[in-house]
Every structure is written in C-alpha cells, then in structure tokens.
Design a protein around this motif. Structure first.
Motif, PDB file in Angstrom:
ATOM      1  N   GLY A 180      33.271 -37.429   2.028  1.00 25.30           N
ATOM      2  CA  GLY A 180      33.649 -38.645   1.319  1.00 25.30           C
ATOM      3  C   GLY A 180      33.493 -39.862   2.201  1.00 25.30           C
ATOM      4  N   ILE A 181      33.070 -40.958   1.604  1.00 26.02           N
ATOM      5  CA  ILE A 181      32.974 -42.251   2.296  1.00 26.02           C
ATOM      6  C   ILE A 181      33.865 -43.223   1.540  1.00 26.02           C
ATOM      7  CG2 ILE A 181      31.477 -44.076   3.139  1.00 26.02           C
ATOM      8  CD1 ILE A 181      30.751 -41.349   4.326  1.00 26.02           C
ATOM      9  N   VAL A 182      34.903 -43.720   2.222  1.00 26.25           N
ATOM     10  CA  VAL A 182      35.860 -44.630   1.585  1.00 26.25           C
ATOM     11  C   VAL A 182      35.477 -46.064   1.923  1.00 26.25           C
ATOM     12  CG1 VAL A 182      38.286 -45.252   1.325  1.00 26.25           C
ATOM     13  CG2 VAL A 182      37.653 -42.880   1.858  1.00 26.25           C
ATOM     14  N   GLY A 191      27.477 -45.426   5.871  1.00 19.72           N
ATOM     15  CA  GLY A 191      28.004 -44.070   5.830  1.00 19.72           C
ATOM     16  C   GLY A 191      27.425 -43.263   4.686  1.00 19.72           C
ATOM     17  N   VAL A 192      27.312 -43.881   3.517  1.00 19.65           N
ATOM     18  CA  VAL A 192      26.735 -43.195   2.360  1.00 19.65           C
ATOM     19  C   VAL A 192      25.277 -42.824   2.641  1.00 19.65           C
ATOM     20  CG1 VAL A 192      26.064 -43.451  -0.058  1.00 19.65           C
ATOM     21  CG2 VAL A 192      28.311 -44.254   0.699  1.00 19.65           C
ATOM     22  N   LYS A 193      24.506 -43.775   3.146  1.00 18.49           N
ATOM     23  CA  LYS A 193      23.086 -43.493   3.434  1.00 18.49           C
ATOM     24  C   LYS A 193      22.939 -42.354   4.437  1.00 18.49           C
ATOM     25  CE  LYS A 193      20.870 -47.973   2.530  1.00 18.49           C
ATOM     26  NZ  LYS A 193      19.764 -48.832   2.973  1.00 18.49           N
ATOM     27  N   VAL A 203      30.243 -38.216  -1.531  1.00 23.09           N
ATOM     28  CA  VAL A 203      31.058 -38.848  -2.566  1.00 23.09           C
ATOM     29  C   VAL A 203      31.529 -40.204  -2.052  1.00 23.09           C
ATOM     30  CG1 VAL A 203      33.108 -38.647  -4.031  1.00 23.09           C
ATOM     31  CG2 VAL A 203      31.825 -36.586  -3.375  1.00 23.09           C
ATOM     32  N   ALA A 204      31.219 -41.250  -2.788  1.00 24.25           N
ATOM     33  CA  ALA A 204      31.639 -42.601  -2.420  1.00 24.25           C
ATOM     34  C   ALA A 204      32.930 -42.958  -3.152  1.00 24.25           C
ATOM     35  CB  ALA A 204      30.547 -43.612  -2.768  1.00 24.25           C
ATOM     36  N   PHE A 205      33.878 -43.515  -2.397  1.00 26.19           N
ATOM     37  CA  PHE A 205      35.134 -43.992  -2.985  1.00 26.19           C
ATOM     38  C   PHE A 205      35.138 -45.515  -2.955  1.00 26.19           C
ATOM     39  CE2 PHE A 205      36.182 -39.760  -1.489  1.00 26.19           C
ATOM     40  CZ  PHE A 205      36.967 -39.245  -2.507  1.00 26.19           C
ATOM     41  N   THR A 206      35.437 -46.119  -4.079  1.00 25.08           N
ATOM     42  CA  THR A 206      35.510 -47.567  -4.161  1.00 25.08           C
ATOM     43  C   THR A 206      36.618 -47.956  -5.124  1.00 25.08           C
ATOM     44  OG1 THR A 206      34.278 -49.591  -4.741  1.00 25.08           O
ATOM     45  CG2 THR A 206      33.707 -47.596  -5.952  1.00 25.08           C
ATOM     46  N   THR A 207      37.184 -49.136  -4.915  1.00 25.08           N
ATOM     47  CA  THR A 207      38.190 -49.641  -5.853  1.00 25.08           C
ATOM     48  C   THR A 207      37.543 -50.388  -7.005  1.00 25.08           C
ATOM     49  OG1 THR A 207      38.446 -51.665  -4.560  1.00 25.08           O
ATOM     50  CG2 THR A 207      39.953 -49.841  -4.053  1.00 25.08           C
TER      51      THR A 207
END
Length: 350
Positions: A180-182, A191-193, A203-207
């Motif tokens: 996971g990348i927050v 981080g996602v790339k 898995v990307a975490f975003t608000t």
C-alpha cells in the motif's frame, strides 16, 4: 568562483537572486553545471525556518541534475560532459559502520546535507541546487542514464525517488506482495510507480476521490478512499507492507489494521506535530511493526536511478522559473501541483 543562485537571507525574506562563491574543484571534486533542480517540501521548511538550525543565506535544493564541466586530477568515475545527479547528501564521515556498509544516510557522525550542512567552504555551510553550478566530491555524484529530454523529470528522483525506493527495496516489495502507498503527492506518486515496477500488487490510498484516475494511471492496481471505512475494512489484514508518505498527523491505526501478521508500515513523512499514539495491542496481536526510513546511501541511489532508467520511470513534474520559486512554495502548501515542481536553472541568468 562566483555563481548565480537563488536563496533567502532570513526566514521572513523572499527567495531572491544572490551571488555565492563555489570552491574551485579539488583533486577529487566534480564541477557540475546544473540544468534542473527539483523543489522539495524540505526546502520550504528549511528556508522559512520551520525546522530548527537554518543557516543564512540559505540556498536550498537537493534534487539536482546537470552536466560535468570540470573534474579534479584524481577523479576516475566522471569526465567533462557526463550527465550526473546530486541528491540529499554531499559528504559523510566515511569510516563509521553505516558508511562502511554504504548507508551514508545513517552516518553515526552525521552526513553533510547538500544545503545547510557544515563545510569549510564559505559561508561555512553548504549551498544547494538553486544555483547555476555546484562542486561535489565524486563519491557523492551519481551517473544519470535517462534520455536528455527527460532530465527535468529525473531531478525529483534524487529525493522523492530514493525516499520511496529505499524502503520498498528494504521490505522486499515485489511479486507476490501486496503493498500500500498512503498519499498521492510528491513522494506517494513515486511510491506507486516504483512498487508497480517492482511487481508488487499496488494499492494507492487517498482521501480524494478526484485522485482515483491519476493513481490508476501511475500504476495502482487498486485505489482505496481512506475516509471510507467500508473500503478500508475490505482490506483488513491483507497487506505485507504499507509505505506511508503523509506528512500530517493522522490515525495510524487505520492502516496498521490493514497489515497481515508480521506486516510493516513504514513512515517517510515527518509531521509538524506528532501522530496520535497508535494502539499497542493492535501491534502486539499481529506482531506488526511501525518503522521509518530516510533517503538512501549513494550505492542504493545509483541503483534506483538505474532501475528507473531501465523501466522508463520519471517524476510527474511542472516546470517553473527561478523567479517563480516563492509562488511554487505557496502552491505546494495547497497541494496545487501534480506532483513535483522543478526549476529550470537556465532562468537564473534572466
């Protein structure tokens, strides 16, 4: 030699054009004409005195790419014309256990930062990449092999790239791992790339629902809106590793609850005030860990650059002129950038 730069004379003063002195290259030095320099949130914190110990005049910048214009007589790794980079550190004690293992970022005696670090050069502290040239010991210079037309987007790899690459490598992100990348910002988008390129299920975490499409485009296999308890609960106990890039206080339990037994969440963002204390029971009953990570050593930073060149990875950037740095700072505070500002250093002669 006198070099044009941009910096501030005090915490409450704007970034402006200033003339600085650079040493002539010594026997082991590399002189670099800087083409581009990324703007890091650390630059803002330092130049505005939000972190203690800022020395003025302060010339920030530690995401540097450019070309070698001179080398000392004992330099063996580089020649005039080479494309190179300089990251967050330009020296270390080079004899402690960490330095001996190529982990200069954890130097027991303290590494020398690319700016605001102690040096024998005038004015007594290092001056960074918001300048037309820099002189650095060859041990702390990195080879860049990306195509020339990608150099501006390579610059943020020297901080944002290595800050995310190092923990992903250390905790063995790769095939068969759920990572996971927050936060999808200057660090998180890298981080996602990188996690995706390493072969992890990412898995990307975003608000923000508005970042869902961007996160998928960056390489995320799934996107979770972290404010949505139902979406979060669907992933409870399933992550091998979570890289948390958010630099604001928040509830860490929401993410440690998502870790498998023996999973780790690594923090790379430094909030201005502490996170709420996490639940100890939640860690104990799953043998889970909360850890931290700081940039990377020179060898690992070179590894990261080579990995990114091989996989065609660069940062998502917006170019600004030297005269727009303060404006970029204000926009950065509002998260009004996708996802990293980079200075065109040629504009310093304007």
């Amino acid at each position: 030699m006198t070099t044009q730069a941009y910096g501030a004379h005090a915490a409450d003063k704007p970034i402006e054009a200033i003339a600085i002195e650079r040493r002539a290259p010594g026997a082991q030095d590399v002189q670099i004409e800087i083409a581009y320099c990324g703007i890091c949130h650390s630059d803002l914190h330092t130049v505005r005195g939000e972190w203690p110990g800022t020395l003025y005049p302060c010339v920030p910048g530690h995401e540097i790419v450019g070309h070698v214009s001179a080398v000392g007589g004992d330099v063996s790794k580089f020649k005039v014309g080479d494309t190179v980079g300089v990251g967050c550190l330009v020296n270390s004690c080079q004899h402690c256990a960490s330095c001996g293992e190529g982990l200069e970022q954890y130097c027991t005696n303290g590494f020398v930062g690319t700016y605001n670090g102690p040096t024998a050069d005038a004015p007594g502290h290092t001056l960074g990449g918001y300048s037309q040239r820099i002189v650095v010991d060859e041990k702390f210079v990195l080879k860049v092999t990306h195509p020339e037309d990608q150099l501006a987007a390579v610059a943020p790899l020297l901080c944002a790239g290595i800050t995310t690459y190092s923990p992903l490598r250390h905790w063995k992100a790769g095939p068969g791992k759920k990572v996971g990348i927050v936060g999808i910002g200057g660090l998180g988008h890298m981080g996602v790339k990188l996690a995706h390129a390493m072969g992890a299920h990412t898995v990307a975490f975003t608000t923000s629902e508005s970042k869902r499409q961007d996160a998928h485009a960056l390489g995320a296999d799934e996107v979770v809106i972290s404010r949505d308890d139902a979406q979060m609960q669907q992933h409870a106990g399933t992550f091998d590793f979570i890289l948390n890039t958010v630099a604001a206080p928040h509830n860490l339990d929401a993410f440690t609850n998502l870790l498998k037994r023996d999973g780790t969440m690594c923090l790379v963002g430094v909030p201005a005030s502490p996170h709420p204390s996490p639940s100890v029971a939640g860690l104990i009953f799953g043998r889970k860990a909360i850890a931290g990570s700081l940039i990377g050593g020179i060898a690992e930073t070179q590894e990261m650059l080579d990995f990114c060149a091989e996989h065609g990875i660069v940062s998502e950037i917006e170019m600004v002129t030297a005269q727009q740095i303060d404006e970029a700072y204000e926009r950065m505070l509002k998260s009004d950038v996708k996802y990293r500002f980079v200075i065109d250093n040629a504009t310093m002669s304007a």
